[in-house]
Design a protein around this motif. Structure first.
Motif, mmCIF file in Angstrom:
data_model
loop_
_atom_site.group_PDB
_atom_site.id
_atom_site.type_symbol
_atom_site.label_atom_id
_atom_site.label_comp_id
_atom_site.label_asym_id
_atom_site.label_seq_id
_atom_site.Cartn_x
_atom_site.Cartn_y
_atom_site.Cartn_z
ATOM 1 N N SER A 1 0.826 -1.215 0.000
ATOM 2 C CA SER A 1 0.000 0.000 0.000
ATOM 3 C C SER A 1 0.858 1.262 0.000
ATOM 4 O O SER A 1 0.518 2.256 -0.649
ATOM 5 C CB SER A 1 -0.928 0.012 1.224
ATOM 6 N N GLU B 1 2.525 -6.260 5.499
ATOM 7 C CA GLU B 1 1.231 -5.607 5.514
ATOM 8 C C GLU B 1 0.148 -6.652 5.763
ATOM 9 O O GLU B 1 0.078 -7.665 5.072
ATOM 10 C CB GLU B 1 0.985 -4.887 4.199
ATOM 11 N N ASP C 1 2.410 1.640 -3.443
ATOM 12 C CA ASP C 1 1.395 2.100 -4.394
ATOM 13 C C ASP C 1 1.178 3.601 -4.273
ATOM 14 O O ASP C 1 0.971 4.299 -5.269
ATOM 15 C CB ASP C 1 0.062 1.370 -4.154
ATOM 16 N N ILE D 1 -1.729 1.964 7.914
ATOM 17 C CA ILE D 1 -1.505 0.618 7.368
ATOM 18 C C ILE D 1 -1.179 -0.322 8.514
ATOM 19 O O ILE D 1 -0.245 -0.075 9.294
ATOM 20 C CB ILE D 1 -0.353 0.631 6.344
#
Length: 344
Positions: free
Chosen positions: A72, A342, A75, A329
């Motif tokens: 994440s 993650e 990204d 996260i």
């Protein structure tokens, strides 16, 4: 001539008496840096006149140095690029060094990037144990789906030289040899030098040039020392500003762990139940505002003692100049192997 006088008799310089070997060494190094700056004019490009200068695309496009390994986050940010200064905030013993170790290992092994690490808090042997534990886990366990077959070694075993069996000790040695000799990996430059505000950037530059280093980590900048006349918060602020300019000029990147201040920890504790989204972290850095103001990207790790015991942490977004805000996260953490996964 002045250096010889400082070494033997002492000499007054800008209101201060310089005397002995250490003062001579600093004086000489600073003067030689000035000579180098006269001779080497290649780092700066001067004025870039758009519409007139015929510049190729590959000269202006920033190259990616490495990624974080957190999907994440990668990204959102795309990874870590040339010139990026990343600040990683966390409480004391909150996983800063181990998260940085994970990122450095990824840069070395997955991206073949030469990295420099200056571990002031743990020392070079302390960091070596962490990177060895990370590499062992990466080499032997990363693709193992059967937990019962995983070979478990942590940094504490390596640091103390106390392994559960001779077989695991031999495997770890083989892993370390792979880390040191595999030509597909980048080189690790692990520093053991005095960390002083007058000379730290010159020392870094020497090794960056000698080993073509593209990624650096100082653990951590808030421990920088000085001559005693400059307040600590000013030394820290100046170090951050100098490093930012250095990273931009050399087109390299760096990650720099830093301490939360106590009031920010209390703020995070209040907002934990609602997912931290309303916690204000704009002034969360301890000792100097430049710890957050100067870097391009600011991140934070947070977990209370119970979370840490359960291997659970949150990666938080801190307002930054060059990065988008992201939702917290959730991470699963194995501190012994510097592994951060993650949860999603």
């Amino acid at each position: 001539e002045n250096s010889a006088i400082i070494l033997t008799d002492g000499k007054k310089d800008r209101g201060r008496v310089l005397n002995g070997y250490n003062d001579m060494r600093k004086y000489l190094k600073n003067r030689l840096i000035k000579v180098d700056n006269v001779i080497n004019k290649t780092d700066r490009k001067g004025a870039i006149v758009y519409g007139v200068t015929d510049m190729e695309d590959d000269q202006t496009k920033l190259q990616k140095i490495t990624t974080f390994g957190i999907p994440s986050l990668d990204d959102t940010l795309g990874g870590i690029y040339e010139g990026d200064m990343v600040s990683l905030l966390a409480p004391s013993k909150g996983g800063k060094t181990r998260f940085c170790t994970s990122v450095i290992h990824r840069a070395l092994v997955d991206h073949g990037v030469n990295c420099l690490v200056w571990s002031i808090e743990n020392g070079y042997l302390g960091f070596e144990a962490l990177i060895r534990a990370r590499h062992f886990h990466w080499l032997y366990n990363l693709n193992e789906t059967d937990i019962s077959k995983m070979r478990l070694i942590n940094s504490d075993m390596i640091r103390k030289g106390e392994f559960p069996s001779k077989e695991l000790e031999d495997l770890e040695y083989a892993s370390f040899m792979d880390f040191k000799t595999n030509e597909n990996y980048g080189k690790l430059v692990n520093l053991d030098e005095d960390f002083d505000s007058d000379t730290f950037l010159d020392i870094i530059d020497d090794y960056v040039n000698a080993y073509n280093v593209k990624f650096i980590c100082i653990d951590y900048l808030q421990l920088i020392t000085g001559d005693g006349r400059t307040p600590k918060n000013e030394r820290i602020a100046e170090a951050y500003k100098k490093l930012l300019q250095y990273l931009k000029r050399k087109r390299i990147a760096g990650i720099f762990p830093a301490q939360f201040k106590q009031t920010s920890l209390s703020e995070l504790g209040k907002h934990k139940e609602e997912g931290f989204v309303n916690a204000d972290l704009r002034v969360s850095a301890g000792e100097s505002y430049e710890v957050i103001k100067t870097p391009d990207v600011n991140l934070a790790l947070y977990a209370d003692p119970e979370d840490i015991k359960n291997g659970s942490m949150k990666l938080l977004s801190v307002p930054s100049r060059n990065s988008s805000m992201f939702d917290p996260i959730s991470l699963h953490v194995d501190f012994g192997t510097c592994s951060f996964y993650e949860v999603e």
